[in-house]
Design an enzyme around this catalytic site. Structure first.
Site, PDB file in Angstrom:
ATOM      1  N   ASN A 190       0.817  -1.223   0.000  1.00  0.00           N
ATOM      2  CA  ASN A 190       0.000   0.000   0.000  1.00  0.00           C
ATOM      3  C   ASN A 190       0.846   1.266   0.000  1.00  0.00           C
ATOM      4  O   ASN A 190       0.599   2.188  -0.779  1.00  0.00           O
ATOM      5  CB  ASN A 190      -0.953   0.012   1.198  1.00  0.00           C
ATOM      6  N   PHE A 225       4.947  15.058  13.359  1.00  0.00           N
ATOM      7  CA  PHE A 225       5.143  14.542  14.707  1.00  0.00           C
ATOM      8  C   PHE A 225       3.766  14.042  15.200  1.00  0.00           C
ATOM      9  O   PHE A 225       3.009  13.528  14.397  1.00  0.00           O
ATOM     10  CB  PHE A 225       5.862  15.605  15.567  1.00  0.00           C
ATOM     11  N   PHE A 255       1.706   3.303  28.913  1.00  0.00           N
ATOM     12  CA  PHE A 255       2.752   2.336  28.566  1.00  0.00           C
ATOM     13  C   PHE A 255       4.134   2.781  29.034  1.00  0.00           C
ATOM     14  O   PHE A 255       4.883   3.394  28.283  1.00  0.00           O
ATOM     15  CB  PHE A 255       2.764   2.099  27.058  1.00  0.00           C
ATOM     16  N   TYR A 285       6.909   0.437   8.930  1.00  0.00           N
ATOM     17  CA  TYR A 285       6.131   1.623   8.576  1.00  0.00           C
ATOM     18  C   TYR A 285       7.063   2.778   8.204  1.00  0.00           C
ATOM     19  O   TYR A 285       6.937   3.389   7.140  1.00  0.00           O
ATOM     20  CB  TYR A 285       5.212   2.009   9.752  1.00  0.00           C
ATOM     21  N   GLY A 312       9.217  -0.485  21.015  1.00  0.00           N
ATOM     22  CA  GLY A 312       9.568   0.437  19.924  1.00  0.00           C
ATOM     23  C   GLY A 312       9.274   1.902  20.200  1.00  0.00           C
ATOM     24  O   GLY A 312       9.423   2.725  19.304  1.00  0.00           O
TER      25      GLY A 312
HETATM   26  N1  UDP Z   1       0.483   5.800  24.921  1.00  0.00           N
HETATM   27  C1  UDP Z   1       0.006   5.268  26.116  1.00  0.00           C
HETATM   28  N2  UDP Z   1      -1.219   4.672  26.105  1.00  0.00           N
HETATM   29  C2  UDP Z   1      -2.006   4.575  24.981  1.00  0.00           C
HETATM   30  C3  UDP Z   1      -1.494   5.125  23.784  1.00  0.00           C
HETATM   31  C4  UDP Z   1      -0.246   5.720  23.800  1.00  0.00           C
HETATM   32  O1  UDP Z   1       0.671   5.340  27.150  1.00  0.00           O
HETATM   33  O2  UDP Z   1      -3.109   4.007  25.045  1.00  0.00           O
HETATM   34  C5  UDP Z   1       1.798   6.450  24.906  1.00  0.00           C
HETATM   35  C6  UDP Z   1       2.794   5.766  23.967  1.00  0.00           C
HETATM   36  O3  UDP Z   1       3.457   4.718  24.623  1.00  0.00           O
HETATM   37  C7  UDP Z   1       3.689   6.931  23.571  1.00  0.00           C
HETATM   38  C8  UDP Z   1       2.768   8.148  23.589  1.00  0.00           C
HETATM   39  O4  UDP Z   1       1.632   7.761  24.373  1.00  0.00           O
HETATM   40  O5  UDP Z   1       4.684   7.121  24.540  1.00  0.00           O
HETATM   41  C9  UDP Z   1       2.285   8.548  22.191  1.00  0.00           C
HETATM   42  O6  UDP Z   1       1.767   7.402  21.557  1.00  0.00           O
HETATM   43  P1  UDP Z   1       0.893   7.476  20.235  1.00  0.00           P
HETATM   44  O7  UDP Z   1       0.502   6.056  19.885  1.00  0.00           O
HETATM   45  O8  UDP Z   1      -0.233   8.449  20.408  1.00  0.00           O
HETATM   46  O9  UDP Z   1       1.881   8.067  19.146  1.00  0.00           O
HETATM   47  P2  UDP Z   1       3.328   7.569  18.652  1.00  0.00           P
HETATM   48  O10 UDP Z   1       4.309   8.469  19.341  1.00  0.00           O
HETATM   49  O11 UDP Z   1       3.498   6.132  18.957  1.00  0.00           O
HETATM   50  O12 UDP Z   1       3.294   7.837  17.176  1.00  0.00           O
END
Ligand code: UDP
Length: 353
Positions: A106, A183, A220, A155, A295
Site C-alpha cells: 500500500n 510529529f 505504557f 512503517y 519500539g
Molecule cells: N500511549 C500510552 N497509552 C495509549 C497510547 C499511547 O501510554 O493508550 C503512549 C505511547 O506509549 C507513547 C505516547 O503515548 O509514549 C504517544 O503514543 P501514540 O501512539 O499516540 O503516538 P506515537 O508516538 O506512537 O506515534
C-alpha cells in the site's frame, strides 16, 4: 482541482476542510479501508454550506485504491488536477512489523503507482505525508530535517522509501514536492465536521478520552529517562497541520521542493497530557501503568523552524483547545458508529467512464 488521496481518513479529511475553506475544488480518492464514507458525506455537506456564504469549492469522491492504475488514469482524465496531496497509507507501527507485505504494497507500490500515473498525466506537484518515524531513535532533540534517517520499523521504512522515490522522480521528471514529516497529531475540527475515527485506536489522546469507569486508560511505561518517567512527544493540532498543506500547495506553485518537519517544538510527557485532559474536562480518569510498548523512543520533539521560514507557518492551537475539540468529536463519533452504514451508495470510478 486538488486530488486528496486518503481524504476519508483523519488527517486527509482535515486537510480537505482547509482546502475547501480556501476556496479550492477537491476530489478525494479513498478505498475506505480505514477511512469512512460518513466523513465524505460530512465534508460534502460542509462544502455546500460553506459555498452559500462565499463562492467556494466542490467536493467529489472516488472510491478506489491507489494501486488501481485504471482508476487513476480515469480520474486524471476526468478532472484537471493541479496537485496531489497524498495521505493514503497504512500507519500502524505494530501492524507493519507483523504484516510488512501490506505496508510495502500500500505505502510503496501504491504510492509508486500514483507517482507513475501523475507523471503519465502530466501532474507535477505533490505534497507527501511522511513521518518523524523516518528518523528512528533520535540522536538529538529537537530534531531538525537534517537529522539522520534510520527508521526502526517497516512503517517508517516504507515512508522513507517513498521520500527517496519522490526525490528521484523530481530530478528525472520535473516533479515538485513538499515532504512533510509529521510529529504526533491530535485534536479535531473545531466545527465538528471530522475527527479521529480509527477502527483500531492506538493513539494517546483518543485512548485517554475513551477511558471511563469501565475502561481504564493504560499508560505504557513510566520508567523512561525523562523528567517524570513517561515518554515525551511533540503534539500538534490536526487543524494547524492541515493548514500547512494548503500553504505548501500555494508555495509549490511558485517555488521549489522542500522537506519540512511539522511539530510545535514543545515536548509533553504522557503524564502531562493525561493531566491536561483531566484538567480541561474537569474529570477524573482511571489510569493503570503498564509495561513499555515495544519500539517507543523516550523523546521525540520537532525543530519546526523551517516550516516558519519557508511557509510562514506555526502551530498555534493551545493543547486545551485540541483536547476540547477531540472530546466533542468523541460524542459525534459514538453516534456515527452506532449508525454505521454499509458502503454502497458511493460514486465509484466506474461511474466516471
Ligand atoms: N500511549 C500510552 N497509552 C495509549 C497510547 C499511547 O501510554 O493508550 C503512549 C505511547 O506509549 C507513547 C505516547 O503515548 O509514549 C504517544 O503514543 P501514540 O501512539 O499516540 O503516538 P506515537 O508516538 O506512537 O506515534
Amino acid at each position: 482541482m486538488i486530488l486528496i488521496t486518503g481524504g476519508a481518513g483523519y488527517i486527509g479529511s482535515h486537510c480537505a476542510i482547509d482546502f475547501i475553506k480556501s476556496g479550492y475544488d477537491v476530489v478525494i480518492l479513498d478505498n475506505l479501508s480505514v477511512g469512512h464514507i460518513e466523513i465524505i458525506e460530512r465534508l460534502k455537506d460542509f462544502a455546500k454550506n460553506h459555498n452559500e456564504e462565499q463562492k467556494g469549492s466542490l467536493v467529489d469522491f472516488i472510491n478506489a485504491d491507489i494501486n488501481d492504475t485504471y482508476a487513476l488514469n480515469v480520474l486524471f482524465n476526468t478532472y484537471k488536477i493541479d496537485a496531489v496531496i497524498h495521505f493514503a497509507a497504512d500507519a500502524l507501527v505494530n501492524e507493519s512489523v507483523i504484516n510488512p507485505r501490506k505496508y510495502y504494497e500500500n505505502n510503496v507500490i501504491g504510492s509508486i503507482n500514483l507517482l507513475n500515473s501523475m507523471i503519465d498525466n502530466n501532474v507535477k506537484k505533490i505534497v507527501f505525508s511522511s513521518t518523524c518515524a523516518t528518523y528512528g531513535e533520535p540522536e538529538y532533540v529537537p530534531i531538525d530535517e537534517k537529522h539522520v534517517q534510520k527508521p526502526v520499523n517497516p512503517y517508517g521504512n516504507t515512508k522513507l522509501a517513498m521520500e527517496f522515490a519522490i526525490k528521484d522522480y523530481a530530478k528525472a521528471y520535473g516533479l515538485k514536492y513538499t515532504i512533510f514529516r509529521y510529529f504526533n497529531v491530535i485534536g479535531a475540527d473545531s466545527e465538528g465536521v471530522t475527527g479521529e475515527w480509527h477502527n483500531i485506536e492506538t493513539h494517546l489522546v483518543p485512548n485517554i478520552l475513551k477511558a471511563d469507569e469501565n475502561k481504564v486508560f493504560k499508560l505504557f511505561g513510566d520508567n523512561y529517562e525523562t523528567k517524570d518517567g513517561t515518554c515525551i512527544r511533540d503534539y500538534i493540532d490536526v487543524c494547524d497541520l492541515a493548514r500547512a498543506h494548503t500553504l505548501a500547495y500555494e508555495y509549490l506553485k511558485e517555488n521549489t521542493s522542500t522537506i519540512i518537519n511539522l511539530g510545535t517544538g514543545e515536548g509533553q510527557s504522557v503524564k502531562e497530557i493525561f493531566s491536561a485532559v483531566e484538567k480541561t474536562l474537569d474529570t477524573k480518569i482511571p489510569l493503570e501503568v503498564c509495561e513499555r510498548r515495544e519500539g517507543d523512543p523516550a523523546k521525540l520533539i520537532a525543530k519546526p523552524m523551517l516550516a516558519k521560514e519557508v511557509l510562514g507557518w506555526e502551530a498555534n492551537t493551545p493543547l486545551e483547545k485540541s483536547v476540547k475539540n477531540a472530546k466533542e468529536w468523541e460524542k459525534t463519533l459514538k453516534t456515527l458508529q452506532n449508525n454505521k452504514k454499509p458502503v454502497q451508495n458511493t460514486k465509484n470510478w466506474g461511474a466516471l467512464i
